[in-house]
Design a protein around this motif. Structure first.
Motif, PDB file in Angstrom:
ATOM      1  N   SER A 107      74.941  61.603  43.845  1.00  0.00           N
ATOM      2  CA  SER A 107      73.981  62.127  42.876  1.00  0.00           C
ATOM      3  C   SER A 107      72.695  61.324  42.974  1.00  0.00           C
ATOM      4  O   SER A 107      72.624  60.339  43.713  1.00  0.00           O
ATOM      5  CB  SER A 107      74.557  62.065  41.450  1.00  0.00           C
ATOM      6  OG  SER A 107      74.923  60.741  41.118  1.00  0.00           O
ATOM      7  N   CYS A 115      72.563  66.145  45.187  1.00  0.00           N
ATOM      8  CA  CYS A 115      73.763  66.265  44.357  1.00  0.00           C
ATOM      9  C   CYS A 115      74.863  67.023  45.104  1.00  0.00           C
ATOM     10  O   CYS A 115      74.636  68.117  45.628  1.00  0.00           O
ATOM     11  CB  CYS A 115      73.437  66.980  43.050  1.00  0.00           C
ATOM     12  SG  CYS A 115      72.289  66.049  42.006  1.00  0.00           S
ATOM     13  N   SER A 120      76.726  67.173  38.582  1.00  0.00           N
ATOM     14  CA  SER A 120      75.659  66.173  38.697  1.00  0.00           C
ATOM     15  C   SER A 120      74.290  66.845  38.786  1.00  0.00           C
ATOM     16  O   SER A 120      73.291  66.305  38.282  1.00  0.00           O
ATOM     17  CB  SER A 120      75.890  65.285  39.924  1.00  0.00           C
ATOM     18  OG  SER A 120      76.011  66.065  41.100  1.00  0.00           O
ATOM     19  N   ASP A 155      73.448  69.621  37.218  1.00  0.00           N
ATOM     20  CA  ASP A 155      73.119  70.013  35.843  1.00  0.00           C
ATOM     21  C   ASP A 155      72.621  68.814  35.036  1.00  0.00           C
ATOM     22  O   ASP A 155      71.663  68.931  34.257  1.00  0.00           O
ATOM     23  CB  ASP A 155      74.347  70.635  35.182  1.00  0.00           C
ATOM     24  CG  ASP A 155      74.039  71.161  33.792  1.00  0.00           C
ATOM     25  OD1 ASP A 155      73.191  72.062  33.660  1.00  0.00           O
ATOM     26  OD2 ASP A 155      74.631  70.649  32.819  1.00  0.00           O
ATOM     27  N   LYS A 156      73.261  67.655  35.209  1.00  0.00           N
ATOM     28  CA  LYS A 156      72.807  66.446  34.520  1.00  0.00           C
ATOM     29  C   LYS A 156      71.402  66.061  34.968  1.00  0.00           C
ATOM     30  O   LYS A 156      70.572  65.632  34.164  1.00  0.00           O
ATOM     31  CB  LYS A 156      73.776  65.294  34.785  1.00  0.00           C
ATOM     32  CG  LYS A 156      75.124  65.447  34.107  1.00  0.00           C
ATOM     33  CD  LYS A 156      76.021  64.252  34.408  1.00  0.00           C
ATOM     34  CE  LYS A 156      77.371  64.390  33.728  1.00  0.00           C
ATOM     35  NZ  LYS A 156      78.272  63.248  34.052  1.00  0.00           N
ATOM     36  N   GLU A 157      71.139  66.223  36.261  1.00  0.00           N
ATOM     37  CA  GLU A 157      69.810  65.883  36.777  1.00  0.00           C
ATOM     38  C   GLU A 157      68.754  66.829  36.219  1.00  0.00           C
ATOM     39  O   GLU A 157      67.622  66.413  35.942  1.00  0.00           O
ATOM     40  CB  GLU A 157      69.826  65.945  38.308  1.00  0.00           C
ATOM     41  CG  GLU A 157      68.502  65.629  38.982  1.00  0.00           C
ATOM     42  CD  GLU A 157      68.020  64.216  38.740  1.00  0.00           C
ATOM     43  OE1 GLU A 157      66.822  63.942  39.022  1.00  0.00           O
ATOM     44  OE2 GLU A 157      68.810  63.374  38.281  1.00  0.00           O
ATOM     45  N   ASP A 166      68.813  68.210  33.243  1.00  0.00           N
ATOM     46  CA  ASP A 166      68.565  67.748  31.867  1.00  0.00           C
ATOM     47  C   ASP A 166      67.628  66.542  31.875  1.00  0.00           C
ATOM     48  O   ASP A 166      66.727  66.433  31.032  1.00  0.00           O
ATOM     49  CB  ASP A 166      69.878  67.389  31.180  1.00  0.00           C
ATOM     50  CG  ASP A 166      70.731  68.610  30.888  1.00  0.00           C
ATOM     51  OD1 ASP A 166      70.168  69.722  30.828  1.00  0.00           O
ATOM     52  OD2 ASP A 166      71.959  68.449  30.727  1.00  0.00           O
TER      53      ASP A 166
END
Length: 822
Positions: free
Chosen positions: A613, A651, A656, A658-660, A662
């Motif tokens: 990630s 990623c 990961s 999706d988290k990035e 955000d």
């Protein structure tokens, strides 16, 4: 003797008159108790003059009559309206800066397809600008009325009552404005603009200086050194230079249609003149808008003891003392194994280096060809410039030296050699970029336990041995028969030496040369470092004992990712490498909690596989290009799409990714980007990735790049007109525009000393006779000193008069008239 008594003194003291006397006396004598200010005293007196429980209207009417009450009510009403109007204008300007149109501006259209057209959007922008201008005019009228009512109220009331009434007016209005501001923030949030999020100055500014920075200066610097302001001043010749280049380029194009070259030149000239005159009209408003910020930046620039620069890694602003900065740079330059001070005239030394390179180029001219020879020929070059970037992430905040090599005598030669040497900078252990590294790592599967580690080489560029690396490169080219232009071993060796060994630079008006190592900033820096390591690492890995030989070895320039069987092998391997070359020193890092950062990724062990990630170093500050910066919208769009594409390539799973996303949403929101703008670009990116589209094949066009200063919406009007001219006349050419923001915080804080006039090249100069009005205007690509000595009939190397100098109109005029040549 006699005594005098005042009957009923306490009950007959005029309260209002006495209160005025006391307050004025305290203010004039600076004897206000407990450090209270006039406003606080007025607040205390307000309770006495206008006690709670009594009607304010009754008190004013009793004391001054109903006309005064009417004036007060009008004053209160106008003040509230003016404050609310200021808030409304601020809301509209925020919408404009964020390229967002409020819903009340939008108008209905018959066709929904028209909503996405350029015409519809341009009309919305015009309506928004009209609304801002009309509200601003209305605010001006309200302020005038309010000021008149305030004067009338001041003349009709006593000093104390006037101060109390104004204080109550402001207090009541502030209470009402809490809801007004909340309402505007809610509207902005619905439009995707979160004003509560912004970059905190203490997060991006590193204070290493003794200078105290005000809150206003900190908030301005926190926007970043690349933050742009509307252009305030532009030189006439610089503005028209881009248009002149277009005219020069089209002279070799094939014309389609009835237009001639001269008529096309006239059209381009008309576009340029019209744009320049419109800019001159708008220039005054730009200066007035930015005057406050310009004053703040000029105060920072005028502080001679202050250096403002960016950090070595990450985005941010560093403030440090000039004395400390110079001391750290001099500590680096005092290393006699790397640098040497030259006690010669700068112009003379540069000419010697140019002659040395040009003699070599003449000897190989037949091999490299006329065009390559002209490109590499050195004339009017300048020395490199040394500057330092503070390493804020390390103890002591040491300085990383960087040499700006653009314009030096061997810069073009170094650029010419880079693609030739590139094949010698790759092997089976190197990775070209993060995307290739991710592809290699995620494909790995292992059944036995492994330990991840990374190895870094300290100060790689300055520790690369030049002579040894040059020999490695030459022998590699000879063995593979890849020497270009049929050059022999001696000639290619000479070219590499000229491109690296004789580099000179200045610092504090002193001239230095780097005696070993590749200069940070040279085009050959990464090439030499990679070639040196590519040659040695093969030998080192082949000779490495099996007890601690890594099972995987991947290197990007000076950073290496490795896999071992256990932790003890890591230290053994690093100790082994440290004995292989005296110039190299290694540091290493072992995984923690099955995670290891490498380059801009973080690698995690997960059930016999490696997942990846995005990783950001501790030096990451969250600072980016602010959305309100005066720069083309395309730059801001690309800043989002680039980071989305980077996350998509790095990623290894959608969790990961999706988290990035955000994280990026919060990152761009803090830099004043509307959330809807981010979501729109993300949606378009994913649609392109997951939709199959057949590419449309078309004939390749000649690309013609044009660089112009960015003038806001005016720039796009210029582009539209010029593209229409080219589309009709030169359909085989694709005209591309590069708009540059010239007025940035960096440029306004720039303290770099310009080159002395004698060393400047590619200039237009004017000679004016001291005895008559005769003038001569010329241009030269060589240094100005060289051209002046040539006009004087003197040798530019020795300064001695020549017996047969080249012809000069200036010299002939002076000799024929007897006027002095000065």
């Amino acid at each position: 003797m006699a005594s005098v008594d005042i009957q009923s003194l306490f009950t007959n003291v005029p309260l209002e008159e006495t209160t005025n006397i006391i307050v004025h006396g305290l203010l004039n004598s600076n004897e206000i108790p407990h450090h209270l200010n006039e406003k606080q005293i007025t607040k205390a007196l307000q309770l006495l003059r206008f006690p709670k429980g009594k009607s304010l209207a009754e008190i004013i009417t009793t004391r001054y009559g109903r006309p005064t009450l009417h004036v007060y009510r009008r004053t209160e009403k106008d003040y509230y309206k003016a404050r609310k109007l200021e808030c409304d204008i601020e809301f509209l300007k925020r919408c404009k800066n964020s390229d967002t149109i409020p819903s009340f501006i939008k108008f209905k259209v018959h066709s929904q397809n028209f909503l996405s057209s350029h015409t519809y959007k341009s009309w919305l922008l015009k309506l928004l600008n009209f609304e801002i201008k009309s509200q601003t005019r209305k605010l001006s009228r309200l302020n005038n009325n309010h000021n008149n009512h305030v004067k009338s109220l001041k003349s009709e009331c006593s000093y104390i009552d006037y101060q109390c009434l104004i204080c109550m007016l402001h207090t009541n209005t502030d209470k009402k404005f809490v809801n007004v501001r909340k309402r505007h923030q809610k509207k902005l949030l619905n439009l995707g603009i979160d004003v509560s999020k912004k970059i905190k100055p203490e997060k991006v500014i590193f204070y290493l200086s003794n200078r105290k920075v005000t809150t206003e200066e900190s908030e301005l610097l926190a926007l970043g050194l690349d933050f742009g302001f509307p252009i305030m001043n532009i030189k006439y010749e610089n503005f028209f230079l881009g248009f002149e280049r277009i005219c020069n380029r089209i002279s070799r194009f094939n014309i389609f249609g009835n237009d001639s070259i001269s008529s096309i030149h006239n059209k381009i000239s008309a576009v340029a003149k019209n744009a320049y005159h419109l800019f001159c009209r708008e220039r005054r408003s730009n200066i007035e808008t930015n005057s406050y910020h310009l004053n703040l930046l000029s105060n920072l620039r005028d502080d001679e003891n202050l250096i403002i620069t960016k950090p070595d890694k990450g985005r941010g602003i560093v403030l440090l003392n000039r004395e400390e900065y110079n001391m750290k740079i001099n500590e680096i330059l005092n290393d006699i194994t790397k640098f040497r001070l030259l006690k010669t005239n700068i112009a003379t030394h540069i000419l010697k280096l140019e002659d040395k390179l040009n003699r070599y180029l003449r000897s190989i001219k037949d091999s490299i060809g006329e065009s390559v020879y002209n490109n590499l020929f050195a004339s009017g070059s300048r020395p490199g410039v040394l500057y330092g970037l503070p390493k804020i992430h390390k103890m002591g905040n040491s300085i990383r030296p960087i040499i700006s090599s653009i314009g030096t005598f061997n810069y073009n030669l170094a650029k010419f050699l880079v693609p030739i040497l590139t094949p010698k900078t790759k092997n089976e252990f190197t990775v070209e970029n993060t995307k290739d590294f991710v592809y290699d790592i995620t494909a790995l599967k292992f059944n036995e336990p492994v330990v991840m580690a990374s190895v870094d080489i300290q100060s790689l560029f300055t520790n690369v041995p030049l002579e040894e690396t040059t020999n490695i490169i030459v022998h590699g080219l000879l063995n593979s028969n890849e020497i270009p232009h049929h050059l022999n071993e001696k000639q290619i060796t000479k070219a590499l030496q000229l491109a690296t060994i004789d580099s000179v630079f200045t610092f504090n008006d002193n001239l230095y040369t780097q005696t070993d190592g590749v200069a940070m900033g040279s085009p050959l820096g990464p090439t030499y470092a990679n070639a040196f390591l590519c040659y040695h690492e093969k030998v080192w890995l082949n000779q490495c004992p099996d007890e601690f030989n890594p099972s995987l070895y991947r290197r990007y320039v000076g950073d290496t990712f490795l896999l071992f069987k256990n932790c003890s092998q890591v230290e053994q391997f690093v100790l082994y490498l440290s004995t292989k070359h005296p110039n190299l020193k290694f540091t290493y890092e072992i995984e923690q909690n099955s995670k290891l950062p490498f380059l801009d990724t973080i690698i995690t062990k997960d059930n016999g596989r490696l997942t990846i990630s995005v990783y950001r170093k501790p030096t990451f500050t969250g600072l980016g290009i602010n959305y309100s910066s005066f720069s083309p919208k395309l730059f801001k769009l690309n800043s989002i799409s680039t980071l989305i594409n980077r996350a998509y390539n790095i990623c290894s799973d959608y969790v990961s990714f999706d988290k990035e996303m955000d994280f990026l949403l919060n990152y761009f929101t803090e830099n004043s980007y509307p959330s809807k703008f981010f979501y729109k670009i993300l949606r378009n990116f994913l649609n392109k990735k997951h939709s199959s589209s057949t590419p449309v094949l078309s004939a390749a066009k000649d690309l013609c790049y044009v660089t112009l200063p960015y003038l806001g919406h005016r720039s796009f009007s210029i582009r539209k007109v010029l593209q229409s001219i080219f589309k009709d006349t030169f359909p085989q050419t694709d005209l591309r525009f590069i708009f540059k923001t010239t007025t940035t915080i960096r440029s306004l804080l720039n303290k770099t000393k310009p080159l002395p006039f004698a060393l400047r090249s590619c200039v237009v100069y004017q000679f004016k006779c001291s005895r008559c009005n005769s003038r001569y205007v010329g241009s030269t690509t060589r240094s100005l000193q060289h051209r002046i000595l040539e006009h004087m009939g003197m040798s530019y190397r020795t300064g001695v008069l020549l017996s047969s100098p080249s012809p000069s109109a200036i010299r002939e005029h002076c000799y024929s008239t007897g006027h002095p040549l000065t």
